[in-house]
Structures are given as structure tokens and as C-alpha cells.
Design an enzyme around this catalytic site. Structure first.
Site: not given
Ligand code: PA5
Length: 434
Positions: A287, A308, A422
């Protein structure tokens, strides 16, 4: 006590001194703006000094709440996804014995949900926790993440049946934003205990906030030791030079390799307890770096298991891979190979040798073979599976990836691409306004 450290000998021939010198100069410049929180994405750099600035009162509150959880439930259920899930799971699996939930005396058992939308998973989880005393920690910074919110509804309904509406009060703990989001409103309406996720700390950098610390403490892990390790690495990784800063050394080499077409990094541990640390890294790396058409694709393997399955491809497939091994210097247990009178399997040559020794040789052999096969590799050495070293690791990886993203010219603290699926999903689900 030795520290988490990095070995880079198996990058020789792939990364030159000249290239490292050039990238170190860039790192020193970026370091200045990163440390002053003036880099791109500076609004989300709160994680930088979390270990040294976390208020003592908050640590006490987390510890007290964790004690209460440990005294009053059989099952602690942590609901969350992505950054609101992976850090706690990585920590618990890193520290606790393998199979710890299976041990009769283990209390509470810790389970995770809210990170998938699988009916079978939920059904089986509900069957597992039936008639057990359950406390739930629902974790969501935005407070609106579908996976977590949907599962929370189901678990709420389940708890309500078991305890009645009034009985829910001490069964739910919400970790969320200080002011915004549905989970905050829900917590305030119901008068549930809450913990705050700081505004300036993004999900994948939040393991050292209550997001990670509460489940970690609830599992009986010493969070002060985790924080001490992180604090010591906040200092060590606060050095501008790659010679003294292992995170920057790692970032520098990753960057040079990436620029030469090595655009897949495989993080490989040789211990099952490191599996979720690899998963946590995958999110942190993916990310943070994967945007604007750039980024190293992070994969995680578990060796020797995956030697493996993926070993062939790593050894002889496309040469666009580099590897980062996660190697434990010392296991807690000793387990030696027994000697058999009749040496039918021909293994008596290993009799009396510890399994750890065999595992070590497997790592050394893998690192050498892959290097010779054209896969440069580094090794992150972890002295022990201790809370202190876990804290070092968390900070080390966060600092590495912040520097890596900035070196590559992206803002490492955003994740705009996550919204695309989403939007489509909401449309398909018929969400009003989608
Ligand atoms: O790094 C990030 O911001 C995302 O991966 C969030 O951690 C994930 O989408 C969960 O989000 P939230 O804590 O708002 O539910």
C-alpha cells in the site's frame, strides 16, 4: 542484547558501491524532511515518534483493560482488516507458542474476524465460541469498513442473544477515530469503552497504537517491552547514514535493485511464527509503494515449506526477483534428530544435531543457491522471538518503507487505489448513493 540487523553480502555484483553512494545522498536529503515531518504525506507521520511519545497513561489504560479481558473472558475476538488486523496477528503469532489457542490452559483464546466476508468462516467461528465468555475488540479507523462492520453486526447479534442488550456493555471495546465515523457514534451511543487511533497515524502504521497494543496485551504479551524495542529503533533508525541505520541500508539496496528491474521482493521466513509478520509487511510495502505505476510487488513465503512449491520459480524463473530472508538467530526450544540403530532412511549422519542447525543450513544453502541463480538477497537477522525484538522489527520495517516510497517519489502514506474495488462493490450491492 543484540539487535535486529541486516546482512547484504548476497547483493554483491547486483549493487555497486557507486550506486549505494548515490542513493545514500538522496536518503540523507529525504531524511531531513522526513524527520521534520515535512515530506509528502506529512499529515500521516505520527508513527515516526510514537514509541517515544506514547503517553504513560495510555499504556496503563491498555494494560488495565487487557488484564480485565484476561480475567473475564475465555475468547477474545479481534475484529478488523488490513492495518486494523495484521499487526496484532503478526505480533501474537511471533511471540506466542505455535498452536497456542489449542492449549487447554490458554486463556483467553484469541481469534480474528472482520478480515473476510466468508459465511463458513463466521459460521465456524460462532460454533467455536458458543457458550464461551467472549469479549470483542472492534477496530476500524474509518469506522465504516464493510468487512469489519458487517461481521461486527453478526457478532453483536450473537452476543445480544447470549447476554441480552444490557449485558453487552462490558463485552465490547471499540478502537476508532477520536471523533469521526460510524463506530465512534456507535460507541458513544452504547457507552462502550473506546480507544483512539491518532489522526496522524495511518492504518498500516498503527500497530504501536491501541490498534495493535490492546490485542497484543490481551494475549498476555509485554507491550512495554515491544515499545522499548521500537523506541530503541526509533533512535537507531533516526541516523541519516546508511552505515548506521539498518532501515536506510535496506531501503537503499531495495531501491537500487528495483531500478535495475528487480520489481518483486519475496520476504521469506524459516519459521511458521514469522508467517504473519510477512503478511503485515506485504500490506505495509504494497500500500505504501504501489501507486502511480510504480512499486515493488511484495510477496511472502514460508521456507522451507515453499521451497517445495515456489523454489523452482525463484531459482530459474524470470530474473526480476530479489529476496529478503527473515532469520531467527535462536529458537527457544531444542529438538535433536534421534539416532536409529537401523539407519534405513540414511539420516544417522544428522543424529544428535539440533533441528535448528538443519534449518540454519537450509537457509544458508537457499541464500547461496538463489544468489548463484541470479536472485540477490538480504537477510534480516532476528535475535529471538521476544517482545523487545518485535518492537525493533515493527519500527525497522515502517522506517524502511517510508524511506523507500519517498525515494521512489511517491507519497507512502496514502492508499487511493484501495477505493476502486469498494466503489464497484457498493454499486453491485446497491448501496444508496453509490
Ligand atoms: O492501511 C490502511 O489504511 C488500510 O489498509 C486500512 O488499515 C484498512 O482498510 C482498514 O481500515 P479501517 O481501519 O478504517 O477499517
Amino acid at each position: 542484547m543484540s539487535d535486529v540487523s541486516i546482512l547484504t553480502g548476497n547483493c554483491k555484483g547486483f549493487v555497486s558501491g557507486k550506486e549505494l553512494k548515490a542513493v545514500s545522498k538522496a536518503i540523507a536529503l529525504i531524511h531531513n524532511v522526513l524527520q521534520k515531518k515535512e515530506c509528502p504525506g506529512s499529515d500521516f507521520t505520527g508513527w515516526l515518534d510514537l514509541p517515544s511519545t506514547i503517553p504513560g497513561q495510555l499504556i496503563k489504560d491498555i494494560e488495565q483493560t487487557a488484564l480485565n479481558i484476561r480475567d473475564n473472558c475465555d475468547v477474545f475476538l479481534s475484529l478488523g482488516i488490513g492495518g486494523s488486523y495484521l499487526g496484532a496477528r503478526a505480533a501474537i503469532e511471533f511471540i506466542k507458542p505455535n498452536f497456542s489457542n489449542e492449549f487447554r490452559d490458554e486463556k483467553p483464546k484469541v481469534y480474528f474476524a472482520g478480515h473476510n466476508l466468508c459465511a463458513d468462516y463466521l459460521h465456524d467461528l460462532c460454533a467455536l465460541i458458543k457458550n464461551k465468555r467472549v469479549i470483542v475488540n472492534v477496530i476500524s479507523k474509518s469506522g465504516t469498513t464493510t468487512e469489519t462492520a458487517v461481521v461486527f453486526r453478526i457478532i453483536m447479534q450473537y452476543l445480544e442473544k447470549a447476554y441480552g442488550k444490557k449485558g453487552l456493555k462490558d463485552k465490547i471495546i471499540c478502537t476508532t477515530d477520536a471523533a469521526k465515523g460510524a463506530l465512534r457514534r456507535f460507541a458513544e451511543q452504547g457507552g462502550y469503552k473506546t480507544f483512539i487511533i491518532p489522526d496522524d497515524v495511518g492504518g498500516r502504521f498503527s500497530v504501536l497504537t491501541p490498534v495493535g497494543l490492546l490485542p497484543i496485551a490481551a494475549a498476555g504479551i509485554d507491550i512495554r517491552a515491544v515499545l522499548k524495542g521500537a523506541r530503541d529503533f526509533e533512535k537507531k533508525c533516526g541516523n541519516p547514514g546508511i552505515g548506521k541505520n539498518p532501515a536506510y541500508k535496506y531501503a537503499a539496496i531495495r531501491h537500487v535493485l528495483y531500478k535495475k528491474g528487480k520489481n518483486i521482493e519475496i520476504l521469506s521466513g524459516f519459521h511458521p511464527a514469522l508467517h504473519y509478520l510477512g503478511e503485515w509487511c506485504k500490506q505495509l510495502y504494497g500500500e505504501s509503494e504501489g501507486k502511480e505505476g510504480k512499486g515493488i510487488f511484495p510477496a511472502a513465503c514460508e521456507f522451507t515449506t515453499d521451497l517445495h512449491s515456489l523454489g523452482q520459480l525463484i531459482q530459474e524463473g524470470q530474473r526480476n526477483i530479489f529476496e529478503t530472508f527473515l532469520v531467527l538467530e535462536k529458537s527457544a526450544a531444542k529438538f535433536s534428530v534421534p539416532k536409529f540403530k537401523e539407519d534405513i532412511d540414511g539420516l544417522n549422519y544428522l543424529a544428535g544435531k539440533d533441528i535448528e542447525f538443519v534449518n540454519r543450513k537450509a537457509y544458508e544453502a537457499t541464500a547461496a543457491a538463489h544468489y548463484e541463480g541470479g536472485v540477490p538477497n538480504m537477510t534480516i537477522t532476528i535475535p529471538r522471538r521476544s517482545a523487545y525484538h518485535l518492537g525493533q522489527l515493527f519500527y525497522f520495517f515502517e522506517k524502511t518503507i517510508a524511506m523507500s516510497g519517498l525515494l521512489d517519489g511517491v507519497n507512502p502514506f496514502t492508499q487511493p487505489g484501495v477505493e476502486a474495488y469498494k466503489k464497484k462493490m457498493f454499486k453491485l450491492l446497491g448501496k444508496p448513493g453509490a
